[in-house]
Design a protein around this motif. Structure first.
Motif, short mmCIF file in Angstrom:
data_model
loop_
_atom_site.label_atom_id
_atom_site.label_comp_id
_atom_site.label_asym_id
_atom_site.label_seq_id
_atom_site.Cartn_x
_atom_site.Cartn_y
_atom_site.Cartn_z
N GLY A 91 32.67 17.63 19.40
CA GLY A 91 33.07 17.04 20.68
C GLY A 91 32.00 17.11 21.76
N LEU A 92 31.10 18.10 21.68
CA LEU A 92 30.02 18.20 22.65
C LEU A 92 29.25 16.88 22.76
CD1 LEU A 92 27.91 19.72 24.43
CD2 LEU A 92 26.89 20.56 22.31
N VAL A 136 31.14 14.21 24.68
CA VAL A 136 31.15 14.45 26.13
C VAL A 136 29.81 14.05 26.75
CG1 VAL A 136 31.28 16.25 27.91
CG2 VAL A 136 32.88 16.28 25.99
N HIS A 188 31.32 24.76 26.32
CA HIS A 188 32.21 23.94 25.48
C HIS A 188 32.89 24.82 24.44
CE1 HIS A 188 30.83 19.96 26.92
NE2 HIS A 188 29.75 20.66 27.25
N ASN A 189 32.28 25.93 24.13
CA ASN A 189 32.89 26.83 23.15
C ASN A 189 32.26 28.21 23.30
OD1 ASN A 189 33.94 28.12 20.90
ND2 ASN A 189 33.89 26.25 19.65
N VAL A 193 35.81 23.30 29.75
CA VAL A 193 36.30 21.95 29.56
C VAL A 193 37.82 21.77 29.65
CG1 VAL A 193 34.27 21.00 28.44
CG2 VAL A 193 35.90 22.33 27.09
N ASN A 246 38.02 17.38 29.65
CA ASN A 246 37.20 16.30 29.10
C ASN A 246 37.93 14.97 29.16
OD1 ASN A 246 35.01 17.85 28.34
ND2 ASN A 246 35.82 18.27 26.29
N ARG A 275 36.36 19.63 12.30
CA ARG A 275 35.49 20.62 11.65
C ARG A 275 36.44 21.59 10.96
NH1 ARG A 275 33.34 24.15 14.93
NH2 ARG A 275 34.49 23.56 16.79
N GLN A 283 38.72 28.30 13.80
CA GLN A 283 39.16 27.92 15.16
C GLN A 283 40.33 26.95 15.15
OE1 GLN A 283 36.07 25.98 17.56
NE2 GLN A 283 37.61 25.00 18.83
N LYS A 284 40.35 26.07 14.16
CA LYS A 284 41.29 24.94 14.18
C LYS A 284 42.64 25.25 13.54
CE LYS A 284 38.11 22.42 16.16
NZ LYS A 284 38.21 21.76 17.46
N GLU A 290 41.19 26.43 21.69
CA GLU A 290 40.65 25.07 21.82
C GLU A 290 40.20 24.83 23.26
OE1 GLU A 290 38.97 22.58 20.26
OE2 GLU A 290 40.60 22.85 18.81
N PRO A 291 38.89 24.94 23.50
CA PRO A 291 38.38 24.76 24.86
C PRO A 291 38.92 23.47 25.51
CG PRO A 291 36.66 25.60 23.44
CD PRO A 291 37.85 25.33 22.55
N CYS A 292 38.79 22.36 24.81
CA CYS A 292 39.49 21.16 25.27
C CYS A 292 40.13 20.46 24.09
CB CYS A 292 38.55 20.18 25.99
SG CYS A 292 39.45 18.70 26.49
N GLY A 293 39.26 19.97 23.18
CA GLY A 293 39.75 19.15 22.08
C GLY A 293 39.70 17.70 22.51
N LEU A 294 39.06 16.89 21.67
CA LEU A 294 39.03 15.45 21.94
C LEU A 294 39.91 14.70 20.95
CD1 LEU A 294 35.21 15.05 22.60
CD2 LEU A 294 37.05 15.10 24.27
C1 GLC Z 1 33.80 22.28 21.71
C2 GLC Z 1 35.26 22.67 21.64
C3 GLC Z 1 36.21 21.52 21.86
C4 GLC Z 1 35.74 20.63 22.99
C5 GLC Z 1 34.32 20.18 22.74
C6 GLC Z 1 33.77 19.27 23.84
O1 GLC Z 1 33.27 21.94 20.50
O2 GLC Z 1 35.57 23.31 20.43
O3 GLC Z 1 37.50 22.02 22.15
O4 GLC Z 1 36.58 19.50 23.11
O5 GLC Z 1 33.48 21.29 22.67
O6 GLC Z 1 33.86 19.86 25.11
#
Ligand code: GLC
Ligand code: ADP
Length: 493
Positions: A30-31, A34, A177-178, A228, A261, A316, A320-321, A393-397
């Motif tokens: 996801g990085l 973004v 992001h993580n 995020v 995000n 991935r 974490q997931k 999950e920091p954000c998750g897309l």
């Molecule tokens: C990280 C996080 C995910 C987030 C992404 C983009 O990989 O695991 O939750 O959405 O970064 O910020």
């Protein structure tokens, strides 16, 4: 002589994003989404946002061919003098810089090699990001750093102040992001690699638990820190989510912002997505979305049946997931009238787990253990539900992509999942998906089965949830404004 300040003749603010990945050039998660999409959504009258990433050899040839060579010079790192090449490309209205060095960036993937090698690779990148500024003719007022790979930038910037006026006054933002990944290695080795003085390797600076920690350096030295989602910004102040840095996160709480995000709504649009069997939107999904399920079932070798509930996973494959919960409940879930399709790569134990279940429940479970951007779009379009029971999950897309494509997320209430998926409430007729609280396999199973009941027995209600899901706005509109506010607090208007 006093250097003429750019702001005397224009109010335009220069911002430089520094990252280890970025769509469409290189992506592992996801990085990249973004960093590749957010820069496009800033107010172009006020901000000139550019991006710098490494020029990886593993980047697709079609992109490498388009890059324009700018210049090169040599820079000291890890006790050697290293080549720094600079390339440039303007894509979708955004200027991207690529830092070239074949010694560091010739791997098959951005992060291949051992941890020490990765640290050296991104120490080179971080120092190079600052070193190229005087020669590219773009002096940022603010450098926006992303994840541990760029954590050394605020540290080097502090150190570079002594080199002269040029670097003084440049502000930095560090986005986490993580927090799981911090770039940690033996202090002596990191000292040797970076060439930074002893001073920086103290517990109130880059040192953590006796080792050197690149992300910590970034968090300590950045002017502001963001993560995020709002929930993750709170969670990382606790020991469960803080990955050992919760003390620091608390110490910097006043400078810590949680900004959720967004998605590139042009790239992720079911109405125009060329990869789909049939395009659809909020008014015709009832008629058109099933064609995507049938096509996906055919593509994946699943039994073709437009009525069966298809649950998708694109991820991935890491702890974490929440894959241990899925492992535990897979046999149970497969007793139900559902199909389960996975697209992902990662930990071999999970790759093999899904291969095993695909063999055991042939026609009902499909394991696609590879990376495919195109196929991921067809997953989001063709599935009915999307399972994401993350431990954190920091954000998750992925859940945002699912919402956009009318595929209802089934998630654990953590981090960004909690902030973006509103659980279905059958009494108030609200909600955009399904969620559970505790990291518990039975709770997950119950929630999946609840979703199944709504899907099969209350199709009208299900479709109403889909309508609400598809009408959510997770474009960058709102979040880009929040980043602008953040920048404003540091560099003014
Ligand atoms: C990280 C996080 C995910 C987030 C992404 C983009 O990989 O695991 O939750 O959405 O970064 O910020
Ligand atoms: P993370 O960054 O932690 O991996 P996110 O949900 O933020 O999680 O982002 C994951 C991104 O990677 C999404 O765009 C998702 O579609 C994509 N993705 C993950 N695995 C694959 C895969 N095997 N093929 C294609 N896309 C994938």
């Amino acid at each position: 002589m006093r250097r003429k300040r750019k702001t005397e003749d224009s109010n335009m603010k220069n911002i430089l994003f520094a990252s280890s990945e970025c769509v469409p050039f290189i992506k592992t998660g996801g990085l990249a989404d973004v960093v590749g999409s957010l820069p496009k959504d800033f107010d172009k009258e006020k901000y000139d946002v550019r991006v710098v990433i490494p020029k990886y050899m593993c980047m697709k040839q079609e992109w490498k061919e388009k890059l324009e060579y700018i210049t090169n010079f040599y820079m000291d790192i890890a006790g050697q003098s290293q080549y720094v090449g600079i390339f440039r490309l303007v894509h979708d209205g955004v200027t991207f810089y690529f830092i070239d060095n074949e010694y560091y960036f010739s791997g098959f993937a951005p992060y291949d090699g051992d941890p020490k090698w990765n640290i050296e690779k991104f120490a080179f990148f971080s120092k190079a990001v600052l070193s190229i500024l005087p020669v590219i003719g773009f002096r940022p007022e603010l450098i926006h750093c992303h994840d541990w790979q760029t954590g050394l930038i605020p540290v080097y910037l502090d150190n570079f102040r002594y080199l002269g006026e040029y670097y003084r006054g440049i502000k930095t933002v560090m986005t986490i992001h993580n927090l799981k990944f911090q770039g940690v290695w033996d202090t002596k080795a990191v000292q040797k690699i970076t060439g930074l003085p002893d001073y920086y390797f103290a517990p109130d600076k880059m040192e953590a638990y006796k080792d050197a920690n690149l992300l910590k350096g970034g968090i300590v030295y950045a002017d502001k820190v963001t993560t995020v989602s709002r929930s993750y910004a709170e969670e990382i102040k606790t020991s469960f989510y803080g990955e050992g840095l919760e003390g620091l996160m608390n110490a910097r709480a006043n400078d810590l912002w949680g900004i959720v995000n967004g998605l590139d709504y042009n790239d992720w649009n079911p109405d125009t997505d060329y990869r789909l069997a049939k395009n659809f939107n909020i008014s015709n999904f009832r008629r058109n979305k099933p064609a995507n399920k049938m096509a996906l079932q055919e593509e994946l070798g699943l039994d073709q049946d437009s009525h069966v509930m298809l649950i998708g996973i694109v991820s991935r494959l890491t702890d974490q997931k929440g894959f241990d919960l899925i492992d535990y409940m897979m046999d149970e879930m497969c007793q139900d009238a559902v199909q389960i399709a996975v697209l992902g790569t990662g930990d071999p134990k999970y790759e093999n787990m899904f291969r095993h279940f695909a063999w055991k429940y042939s026609g009902k479970v499909s394991a696609n253990i590879f990376y495919s951007d195109d196929l991921s779009h067809r997953f989001y379009a063709g599935c009915d539900a999307f399972l994401m029971p993350s431990l954190f999950e920091p954000c998750g897309l992925s859940q945002l992509m699912s919402l956009r494509y009318g595929t209802l997320p089934i998630v654990r209430e953590t981090g960004g999942l909690k902030d973006t998926v509103e659980p279905y409430n059958e009494f108030e007729k609200t909600g955009t998906g399904f969620s559970f609280t505790n990291y518990n396999a039975h709770e997950m199973l119950n929630t999946v089965r609840y979703a199944e009941r709504i899907y099969y027995d209350k199709k009208r209600d299900w479709n109403k949830i889909v309508e609400r899901a598809m009408s959510q706005d997770f474009s960058w509109q709102n979040s880009a404004r929040q980043y602008e506010e953040l920048y404003k607090s540091l560099i003014g208007e």
